[in-house]
Design an enzyme around this catalytic site. Structure first.
Site, PDB file in Angstrom:
ATOM      1  N   CYS A 149      39.673  43.595  37.978  1.00 53.75           N
ATOM      2  CA  CYS A 149      40.536  43.146  39.068  1.00 53.75           C
ATOM      3  C   CYS A 149      39.838  42.011  39.829  1.00 53.75           C
ATOM      4  O   CYS A 149      38.613  41.969  39.932  1.00 53.75           O
ATOM      5  CB  CYS A 149      40.828  44.314  40.013  1.00 53.75           C
ATOM      6  SG  CYS A 149      41.973  43.887  41.347  1.00 53.75           S
TER       7      CYS A 149
ATOM      8  N   ASP B 167      39.739  41.590  42.880  1.00 53.82           N
ATOM      9  CA  ASP B 167      39.214  42.118  44.156  1.00 53.82           C
ATOM     10  C   ASP B 167      37.749  41.715  44.350  1.00 53.82           C
ATOM     11  O   ASP B 167      36.931  41.873  43.440  1.00 53.82           O
ATOM     12  CB  ASP B 167      39.360  43.648  44.108  1.00 53.82           C
ATOM     13  CG  ASP B 167      39.113  44.306  45.454  1.00 53.82           C
ATOM     14  OD1 ASP B 167      38.009  44.101  46.010  1.00 53.82           O
ATOM     15  OD2 ASP B 167      40.000  45.017  45.938  1.00 53.82           O
TER      16      ASP B 167
ATOM     17  N   ARG C 175      35.412  43.014  45.717  1.00 55.00           N
ATOM     18  CA  ARG C 175      34.403  44.092  45.668  1.00 55.00           C
ATOM     19  C   ARG C 175      34.030  44.475  44.246  1.00 55.00           C
ATOM     20  O   ARG C 175      33.329  45.454  44.041  1.00 55.00           O
ATOM     21  CB  ARG C 175      34.951  45.331  46.416  1.00 55.00           C
ATOM     22  CG  ARG C 175      35.210  45.079  47.892  1.00 55.00           C
ATOM     23  CD  ARG C 175      36.063  46.155  48.503  1.00 55.00           C
ATOM     24  NE  ARG C 175      37.416  46.156  47.944  1.00 55.00           N
ATOM     25  CZ  ARG C 175      38.391  46.982  48.348  1.00 55.00           C
ATOM     26  NH1 ARG C 175      38.155  47.865  49.296  1.00 55.00           N
ATOM     27  NH2 ARG C 175      39.576  46.928  47.797  1.00 55.00           N
TER      28      ARG C 175
ATOM     29  N   HIS D 167      40.080  49.981  39.474  1.00 57.54           N
ATOM     30  CA  HIS D 167      39.366  50.611  40.595  1.00 57.54           C
ATOM     31  C   HIS D 167      40.340  51.374  41.478  1.00 57.54           C
ATOM     32  O   HIS D 167      41.523  51.046  41.553  1.00 57.54           O
ATOM     33  CB  HIS D 167      38.603  49.561  41.416  1.00 57.54           C
ATOM     34  CG  HIS D 167      39.483  48.583  42.146  1.00 57.54           C
ATOM     35  ND1 HIS D 167      39.633  48.596  43.510  1.00 57.54           N
ATOM     36  CD2 HIS D 167      40.248  47.577  41.705  1.00 57.54           C
ATOM     37  CE1 HIS D 167      40.446  47.622  43.880  1.00 57.54           C
ATOM     38  NE2 HIS D 167      40.851  46.981  42.804  1.00 57.54           N
TER      39      HIS D 167
ATOM     40  N   CYS E 146      43.228  50.151  44.643  1.00 50.82           N
ATOM     41  CA  CYS E 146      43.546  48.773  44.247  1.00 50.82           C
ATOM     42  C   CYS E 146      44.802  48.278  44.972  1.00 50.82           C
ATOM     43  O   CYS E 146      45.845  48.941  44.960  1.00 50.82           O
ATOM     44  CB  CYS E 146      43.751  48.719  42.737  1.00 50.82           C
ATOM     45  SG  CYS E 146      44.175  47.071  42.129  1.00 50.82           S
TER      46      CYS E 146
HETATM   47 CO    CO Z   1      42.373  45.694  42.625  1.00 53.67          CO
END
Ligand code: CO
Length: 216
Positions: free
Chosen positions: A44, A46, A48, A100, A103
């Site tokens: 992803c 993202d 993180r 994750h 999400c």
């Molecule tokens: Co995500």
């Protein structure tokens, strides 16, 4: 949460490179000579989720494709190019699809609370939810519903990998990379291997696709 200025980012870079050189004077000579990563990571977008941090891997070890909610789209020329290059040229031995918990893309698909292009992008995950609606709706909390859909999404994307012409060609030639489905738990920093049973997808190749044997 530290927020660096742009100038500080560049300073960070200089001190990191200096540290690397001090520890290993030929580090950048070797790094710049070429790449031969054994892993392709589909994750992803993202912020993180830089998998290298979680796995203590260095530049040169993981080839990366990331998009919202780590999707393997059979019509995404960007992803398919990455996959083709990773498999055909880099000869990666493993492909890791890593979703994750918590999400945002999964949440958007589940709750329909987004508009614009993201809404289109996560539509396959909304379809996935509808396929598993009974199971997901039975879960007792919002968090559990989002996290279960994140897991089902990883399974669906691993399955999608087996639908690509690139992996199917590898299967026919018996040199397909191993495909793994992982979920990262941001509350613990730990990766959970979903141990997805992939053989049923990997072997599902029509008879006419198998190479002809010698005499006929
Ligand atoms: Co995500």
């Amino acid at each position: 949460m530290i927020h660096y200025t742009i100038e500080e980012l560049l300073k960070n870079n200089q001190s990191w490179a200096a540290r690397k050189r001090a520890l290993q004077p030929n580090y950048f000579d070797e790094l710049s000579a070429g790449q031969k990563p054994p892993y392709l990571y589909v994750g992803c977008s993202d912020s993180r989720l830089p998998l290298t941090r979680y796995t203590q891997t260095e530049p040169g070890e993981i080839f990366v494709h990331r998009n919202i909610a780590n999707q393997v789209s059979l019509t995404d020329i960007n992803f398919l190019s990455v996959l083709d290059y990773a498999v055909d040229h880099l000869k990666v031995q493993h492909i890791i699809v890593c979703g994750h918990y918590g999400c945002g893309g999964i949440t958007a698909a589940l709750e329909g609370n987004t508009t614009g292009l993201v809404d289109n992008w996560v539509n396959p995950i909304r379809e996935l939810y509808l396929q598993h609606q009974t199971e997901i709706d039975c879960l007792t909390t919002r968090e559990k519903r989002i996290n279960r859909l994140a897991e089902l999404n990883v399974i669906a994307q691993v399955k999608n990998l087996y639908q690509t012409s690139i992996i199917r060609k590898c299967m026919r030639e018996d040199n397909a990379p191993q495909i793994h489905g992982w979920v990262l738990n941001l509350k613990t920093g730990l990766i959970e291997d979903m141990k997805i049973e992939t053989s049923k997808w990997g072997l599902h190749i029509s008879a006419y696709e198998l190479p002809l044997s010698g005499s006929n």
